[in-house]
Motif scaffolding. Sequence first.
Motif, PDB file in Angstrom:
ATOM      1  N   VAL A   1       3.665  -4.580   8.184  1.00  0.00           N
ATOM      2  CA  VAL A   1       4.971  -3.920   8.113  1.00  0.00           C
ATOM      3  C   VAL A   1       4.768  -2.503   7.584  1.00  0.00           C
ATOM      4  O   VAL A   1       4.052  -2.288   6.590  1.00  0.00           O
ATOM      5  N   ILE A   2       5.359  -1.534   8.252  1.00  0.00           N
ATOM      6  CA  ILE A   2       5.313  -0.148   7.797  1.00  0.00           C
ATOM      7  C   ILE A   2       6.710   0.249   7.341  1.00  0.00           C
ATOM      8  O   ILE A   2       7.688   0.074   8.081  1.00  0.00           O
ATOM      9  N   VAL A   3       6.810   0.769   6.131  1.00  0.00           N
ATOM     10  CA  VAL A   3       8.085   1.224   5.582  1.00  0.00           C
ATOM     11  C   VAL A   3       8.044   2.743   5.483  1.00  0.00           C
ATOM     12  O   VAL A   3       7.126   3.307   4.887  1.00  0.00           O
TER      13      VAL A   3
ATOM     14  N   LEU B   1       2.116   8.501   8.886  1.00  0.00           N
ATOM     15  CA  LEU B   1       3.027   7.593   9.587  1.00  0.00           C
ATOM     16  C   LEU B   1       2.727   7.548  11.081  1.00  0.00           C
ATOM     17  O   LEU B   1       2.598   6.469  11.666  1.00  0.00           O
ATOM     18  N   GLY B   2       2.593   8.706  11.694  1.00  0.00           N
ATOM     19  CA  GLY B   2       2.380   8.766  13.141  1.00  0.00           C
ATOM     20  C   GLY B   2       1.105   8.063  13.572  1.00  0.00           C
ATOM     21  O   GLY B   2       1.110   7.292  14.549  1.00  0.00           O
TER      22      GLY B   2
ATOM     23  N   VAL C   1       0.853  -1.194   0.000  1.00  0.00           N
ATOM     24  CA  VAL C   1       0.000   0.000   0.000  1.00  0.00           C
ATOM     25  C   VAL C   1       0.888   1.243   0.000  1.00  0.00           C
ATOM     26  O   VAL C   1       1.427   1.623   1.045  1.00  0.00           O
ATOM     27  N   PRO C   2       1.107   1.894  -1.145  1.00  0.00           N
ATOM     28  CA  PRO C   2       1.861   3.144  -1.151  1.00  0.00           C
ATOM     29  C   PRO C   2       0.991   4.258  -0.566  1.00  0.00           C
ATOM     30  O   PRO C   2      -0.188   4.376  -0.906  1.00  0.00           O
ATOM     31  N   ALA C   3       1.550   5.044   0.326  1.00  0.00           N
ATOM     32  CA  ALA C   3       0.742   6.057   1.011  1.00  0.00           C
ATOM     33  C   ALA C   3       1.468   7.386   1.058  1.00  0.00           C
ATOM     34  O   ALA C   3       2.620   7.468   1.506  1.00  0.00           O
ATOM     35  N   TYR C   4       0.796   8.427   0.603  1.00  0.00           N
ATOM     36  CA  TYR C   4       1.326   9.784   0.704  1.00  0.00           C
ATOM     37  C   TYR C   4       0.186  10.698   1.153  1.00  0.00           C
ATOM     38  O   TYR C   4      -0.798  10.878   0.443  1.00  0.00           O
ATOM     39  N   ASN C   5       0.304  11.215   2.367  1.00  0.00           N
ATOM     40  CA  ASN C   5      -0.726  12.095   2.945  1.00  0.00           C
ATOM     41  C   ASN C   5      -2.108  11.450   2.895  1.00  0.00           C
ATOM     42  O   ASN C   5      -3.067  12.003   2.363  1.00  0.00           O
ATOM     43  N   GLU C   6      -2.203  10.266   3.476  1.00  0.00           N
ATOM     44  CA  GLU C   6      -3.459   9.497   3.476  1.00  0.00           C
ATOM     45  C   GLU C   6      -3.988   9.309   4.889  1.00  0.00           C
ATOM     46  O   GLU C   6      -4.588   8.290   5.215  1.00  0.00           O
ATOM     47  N   GLN C   7      -3.773  10.305   5.767  1.00  0.00           N
ATOM     48  CA  GLN C   7      -4.127  10.147   7.171  1.00  0.00           C
ATOM     49  C   GLN C   7      -5.616   9.882   7.401  1.00  0.00           C
ATOM     50  O   GLN C   7      -5.997   9.241   8.382  1.00  0.00           O
ATOM     51  N   GLU C   8      -6.478  10.340   6.491  1.00  0.00           N
ATOM     52  CA  GLU C   8      -7.916  10.195   6.696  1.00  0.00           C
ATOM     53  C   GLU C   8      -8.416   8.775   6.463  1.00  0.00           C
ATOM     54  O   GLU C   8      -9.434   8.375   7.037  1.00  0.00           O
TER      55      GLU C   8
END
Length: 464
Positions: free
Chosen positions: A139-141, A101-102, A63-70
């Motif tokens: 796993v979080i990268v 990430l947080g 799962v590529p994630a960029y600014n997906e906090q919601e």
Amino acid sequence: MTDAIKIFIDGFSGVMFGYFIIVNFFYMILIAISWKRLMEFVRIVNSDITLTSSYTKPISVIVPAYNEQETIIDNIKSLLELDYPLLEVIVVNDGSSDETLGRTLSHFKLRKIDLELNIQIPCNEIRGVYSSFEMSNLVIVDKVNGGKADALNAGINVSKYPLVCAIDADCVIEKDALLRIVKPFLKYDETVAVGGIVRIANGCEIRDGKLIKARIPKRAIEIFQIVEYFRAFLTSRVGWEAMNALLIISGAFGLFKKSAVVAVGGYQKTIGEDMELTLRMHEHFRKKGTPYKIEFASDAVCWTQAPDTLKGLESQRIRWHRGLADGLLRHRRMIFSPAFGKVGMLSMPYFFFVEMLGPVIEAIGYIMLAISIYMGFLSEKFIYIFLMAFLFGILFSFSAIFFEQISYKRYNGIREILLLFLFSLLEQFLYRQLTVFWRIKAFWNYKKGSKQWGTIQRKSFEQG
């Protein structure tokens, strides 16, 4: 001067008439092939899936994630609860500037671990890998920002299983989706990629990363997109897949043989990395003379958030068309090349002349029509052309909605079905012209177009 313009317009209308005859001939072929293919699916789609661990292959879900906090927490929850014997979920935080990430580390109580990386595909620096004993399949990268393609490559480098599944962070996939999308890999050893079907989550009831009930959204702009998605997936992709000439595995939900992705060099940093990878696979295996299959699983369902504003939709459609043009132009040597079989002789020319250049041809037709009306010599050919374009556009949409109802039936209410048919009619007026304009606009700044992440404003799925 007037006579010269009239002769030019009359000649151009003849060319357009021939063009639309060929295009609509292709439409009819795709509809016929899709009908036959879907009837095969209907016989098995509602049957119980009894695959067990001895019949499946382990999967690494990336799962590529960029600014997906919601949406990221709901997305991960839904993936961890999938009906699949053995999988790992790898979320790649591509240098997000928000709390992606947080929030993820805090919610799942993950810690940094030491992991010896096997870098098979180049990617930007990986700053840390996080997991836990309690949740070892998550796993979080965390890595330096490099774009979606780079994030996917990083996930592949970290993955440990032979099949890798790419899923967008704003998506929720149905519980049995992996069991359904993996089936072509179990049936045919030569399968290298399988795409799932993408449906629009707007308006649906989704809780804790699970689809509770599919509903038609309230906004017209979202309903139009449902009709478009049906047309794209249930007619076009089903038809091309039947010929082993499918040119795109959607970036939202696709399953790949990892060795095949590594063999072609992974994802490239392009405008449309998903289509470009699929084209590169076709080219690679055709040149090597290795038998291969690129398939589409129309019963493996992924739900995604669609733009709910004109600005967001415009940005998405411009980005999509840039990606289409970029992929086709990068691999233009394949067009009309017999060495690439049906891909070179059928699907590549279709996507080049119909999907890529079609909006330009249609827009010129509108201009020529306006000039001929203004100058008082409307050609009968123009009337036939636009009637043909609109009627076949409606037929294509009607067929897709009909295919949906006889196969998967995600929308069951009579009111919802009638609403979809109504919007497939209304789509031909104003909405179609808007999308034509946006796709033409993609050519204007094609060279300047960003190859980085393209995003729409996300909301939590509960806000839907």
